[in-house]
Design a protein around this motif. Structure first.
Motif, PDB file in Angstrom:
ATOM      1  N   PHE A  56       0.899  -1.233   0.005  1.00 31.65           N
ATOM      2  CA  PHE A  56       0.044   0.099  -0.050  1.00 31.65           C
ATOM      3  C   PHE A  56       0.757   1.286   0.282  1.00 31.65           C
ATOM      4  O   PHE A  56       0.311   2.523  -0.347  1.00 31.65           O
ATOM      5  N   PHE A  57       1.989   0.960   0.354  1.00 36.47           N
ATOM      6  CA  PHE A  57       3.038   2.477   0.520  1.00 36.47           C
ATOM      7  C   PHE A  57       3.262   3.413  -0.902  1.00 36.47           C
ATOM      8  O   PHE A  57       2.975   4.274  -1.025  1.00 36.47           O
ATOM      9  N   PRO A  58       3.032   2.511  -1.985  1.00 36.74           N
ATOM     10  CA  PRO A  58       3.055   3.196  -3.476  1.00 36.74           C
ATOM     11  C   PRO A  58       1.850   4.119  -3.396  1.00 36.74           C
ATOM     12  O   PRO A  58       1.835   5.422  -4.221  1.00 36.74           O
ATOM     13  N   ILE A  59       0.871   4.150  -2.712  1.00 32.79           N
ATOM     14  CA  ILE A  59      -0.479   4.962  -2.704  1.00 32.79           C
ATOM     15  C   ILE A  59       0.119   6.446  -2.304  1.00 32.79           C
ATOM     16  O   ILE A  59      -0.516   7.424  -2.784  1.00 32.79           O
ATOM     17  N   ASN A  60       1.044   6.516  -1.275  1.00 33.64           N
ATOM     18  CA  ASN A  60       1.574   7.814  -0.991  1.00 33.64           C
ATOM     19  C   ASN A  60       2.113   8.350  -2.039  1.00 33.64           C
ATOM     20  O   ASN A  60       2.115   9.719  -2.287  1.00 33.64           O
ATOM     21  N   TYR A  61       3.009   7.733  -3.045  1.00 36.71           N
ATOM     22  CA  TYR A  61       3.507   8.375  -4.181  1.00 36.71           C
ATOM     23  C   TYR A  61       2.433   8.800  -5.042  1.00 36.71           C
ATOM     24  O   TYR A  61       2.752   9.993  -5.707  1.00 36.71           O
ATOM     25  N   LEU A  62       1.652   8.328  -5.228  1.00 41.57           N
ATOM     26  CA  LEU A  62       0.230   8.439  -6.019  1.00 41.57           C
ATOM     27  C   LEU A  62      -0.298   9.896  -5.456  1.00 41.57           C
ATOM     28  O   LEU A  62      -0.373  10.843  -6.390  1.00 41.57           O
ATOM     29  N   PHE A  63      -0.285  10.080  -4.170  1.00 45.03           N
ATOM     30  CA  PHE A  63      -1.158  11.104  -3.765  1.00 45.03           C
ATOM     31  C   PHE A  63      -0.140  12.232  -3.737  1.00 45.03           C
ATOM     32  O   PHE A  63      -0.270  13.646  -3.904  1.00 45.03           O
ATOM     33  N   ASN A  64       1.100  11.795  -3.583  1.00 39.00           N
ATOM     34  CA  ASN A  64       2.111  13.071  -3.709  1.00 39.00           C
ATOM     35  C   ASN A  64       2.149  13.798  -4.924  1.00 39.00           C
ATOM     36  O   ASN A  64       2.367  14.770  -5.038  1.00 39.00           O
ATOM     37  N   ASP A  65       2.192  12.766  -6.071  1.00 39.79           N
ATOM     38  CA  ASP A  65       1.906  13.159  -7.336  1.00 39.79           C
ATOM     39  C   ASP A  65       0.635  14.200  -7.594  1.00 39.79           C
ATOM     40  O   ASP A  65       0.852  15.428  -8.203  1.00 39.79           O
ATOM     41  N   ILE A  66      -0.402  13.723  -7.206  1.00 38.94           N
ATOM     42  CA  ILE A  66      -1.538  14.658  -7.133  1.00 38.94           C
ATOM     43  C   ILE A  66      -1.201  15.808  -6.446  1.00 38.94           C
ATOM     44  O   ILE A  66      -1.720  16.782  -7.094  1.00 38.94           O
ATOM     45  N   GLU A 134      10.225  11.081  -1.204  1.00 38.24           N
ATOM     46  CA  GLU A 134       9.197  12.026  -1.421  1.00 38.24           C
ATOM     47  C   GLU A 134       9.510  13.460  -2.086  1.00 38.24           C
ATOM     48  O   GLU A 134       8.678  13.974  -2.998  1.00 38.24           O
ATOM     49  N   PHE A 135      10.550  14.055  -1.445  1.00 40.47           N
ATOM     50  CA  PHE A 135      11.224  15.080  -1.832  1.00 40.47           C
ATOM     51  C   PHE A 135      11.608  15.173  -3.381  1.00 40.47           C
ATOM     52  O   PHE A 135      11.456  15.890  -4.355  1.00 40.47           O
ATOM     53  N   VAL A 136      12.534  14.102  -3.494  1.00 33.82           N
ATOM     54  CA  VAL A 136      12.765  13.717  -5.089  1.00 33.82           C
ATOM     55  C   VAL A 136      11.653  13.577  -6.289  1.00 33.82           C
ATOM     56  O   VAL A 136      11.554  14.293  -7.266  1.00 33.82           O
ATOM     57  N   ASN A 137      10.487  12.997  -5.497  1.00 35.11           N
ATOM     58  CA  ASN A 137       9.523  12.722  -6.381  1.00 35.11           C
ATOM     59  C   ASN A 137       8.647  13.903  -6.853  1.00 35.11           C
ATOM     60  O   ASN A 137       8.318  14.419  -7.883  1.00 35.11           O
ATOM     61  N   SER A 138       8.547  14.730  -5.831  1.00 33.54           N
ATOM     62  CA  SER A 138       7.811  16.142  -5.826  1.00 33.54           C
ATOM     63  C   SER A 138       8.513  16.957  -6.728  1.00 33.54           C
ATOM     64  O   SER A 138       8.015  17.731  -7.520  1.00 33.54           O
ATOM     65  N   PHE A 139       9.740  17.122  -6.531  1.00 32.70           N
ATOM     66  CA  PHE A 139      10.853  17.936  -7.354  1.00 32.70           C
ATOM     67  C   PHE A 139      10.777  17.575  -8.843  1.00 32.70           C
ATOM     68  O   PHE A 139      10.649  18.507  -9.646  1.00 32.70           O
ATOM     69  N   VAL A 140      10.990  16.193  -9.143  1.00 31.80           N
ATOM     70  CA  VAL A 140      11.019  15.954 -10.464  1.00 31.80           C
ATOM     71  C   VAL A 140       9.539  16.195 -11.165  1.00 31.80           C
ATOM     72  O   VAL A 140       9.635  16.709 -12.373  1.00 31.80           O
ATOM     73  N   LEU A 141       8.532  15.744 -10.426  1.00 33.41           N
ATOM     74  CA  LEU A 141       7.079  16.060 -11.134  1.00 33.41           C
ATOM     75  C   LEU A 141       7.124  17.566 -11.331  1.00 33.41           C
ATOM     76  O   LEU A 141       6.512  17.973 -12.437  1.00 33.41           O
ATOM     77  N   SER A 142       7.382  18.419 -10.483  1.00 32.65           N
ATOM     78  CA  SER A 142       7.180  19.783 -10.403  1.00 32.65           C
ATOM     79  C   SER A 142       8.018  20.514 -11.681  1.00 32.65           C
ATOM     80  O   SER A 142       7.520  21.044 -12.638  1.00 32.65           O
TER      81      SER A 142
END
Length: 240
Positions: A56-66, A134-142
């Motif tokens: 279930f943890f990948p759901i967090n990345y999904l919500f971070n993306d959103i 989480e910060f890498v994910n958010s930075f790359v998407l931004s």
């Protein structure tokens, strides 16, 4: 769309889901589970052994993306910090109860220690992996959203998958290395890191039929579609 982030009505709900998953992650990472073996003719991979939180943890990345896609990096950063604070609080309370003297009639100390006991390496690995991933994910998407100037649904799908692919690598590598290095053979550790990383990335791909319409609906509902412009966005993870 016009940015009305100060009037967001769905943000508290998204934050609640995000934090709930985070608080559950350390305790459910104390157990390894087997997902089975993938076999195609004579070729097979497995058995696939992962920590329980992988379910279930990948759901967090999904919500971070959103969060980043809709509200922008700076709003996402605040929620990442809220999540970290809640994780720290949960870890402290688990540890406090673990080391507090048990009642005379309590005979399940070993069971509590095995599941909720706070092994320092697990806690450190979980917190470090979460913070970096989480910060890498958010930075790359931004950055991808800015370079594409928003874009159509295919570009949204691309940055969801690309940012998760990068962020989950750091998350899986950091967590498993800190938590389990020296406790299993290096070959098994590397295989587990790769397995969990790719499964989490695949999770994002499989979830696209849900995450893309959900993101579009939130944008319409909130009237927000924020794009982070470099001259107006401070990407330091430490600025609150």
């Amino acid at each position: 769309m016009k940015d009305k982030s100060s009037q967001s009505s769905l943000l508290p709900l998204i934050t609640a889901v995000f934090v709930t998953i985070l608080v559950l992650t350390p305790s459910t990472s104390s157990k390894f589970i087997t997902l089975g073996t993938i076999q195609l003719g004579s070729w097979h991979v497995g058995p696939l052994n992962v920590v329980g939180a992988t379910l279930f943890f990948p759901i967090n990345y999904l919500f971070n993306d959103i969060l980043t896609e809709v509200y922008g990096y700076e709003r996402s950063r605040r929620i990442i910090w809220i999540g970290l604070a809640c994780q720290l609080f949960a870890a402290a309370m688990y540890a406090l109860i673990q080391y507090w003297p048990a009642a005379s009639f309590w005979h399940n100390e070993a069971a509590y220690d095995a599941i909720l006991g706070q092994a320092p390496r697990i806690v450190a690995g979980s917190l470090c992996a979460y913070f970096v991933g989480e910060f890498v994910n958010s930075f790359v998407l931004s950055k991808l959203k800015y370079w594409a100037n928003g874009g159509n649904v295919l570009r949204v799908a691309f940055r969801f998958v690309a940012s998760t692919f990068v962020g989950e690598f750091f998350d899986s590598f950091i967590f498993l290395t800190i938590s389990f290095y020296g406790q299993m053979a290096n070959t098994v550790l590397i295989e587990t890191i790769i397995t969990i990383w790719l499964l989490k990335a695949l999770y994002e791909v499989v979830a696209l039929p849900v995450s893309l319409p959900l993101t579009a609906w939130i944008k319409r509902r909130e009237s927000i579609d924020h794009i982070d412009h470099p001259e107006a966005t401070n990407y330091s993870p430490f600025r609150l």
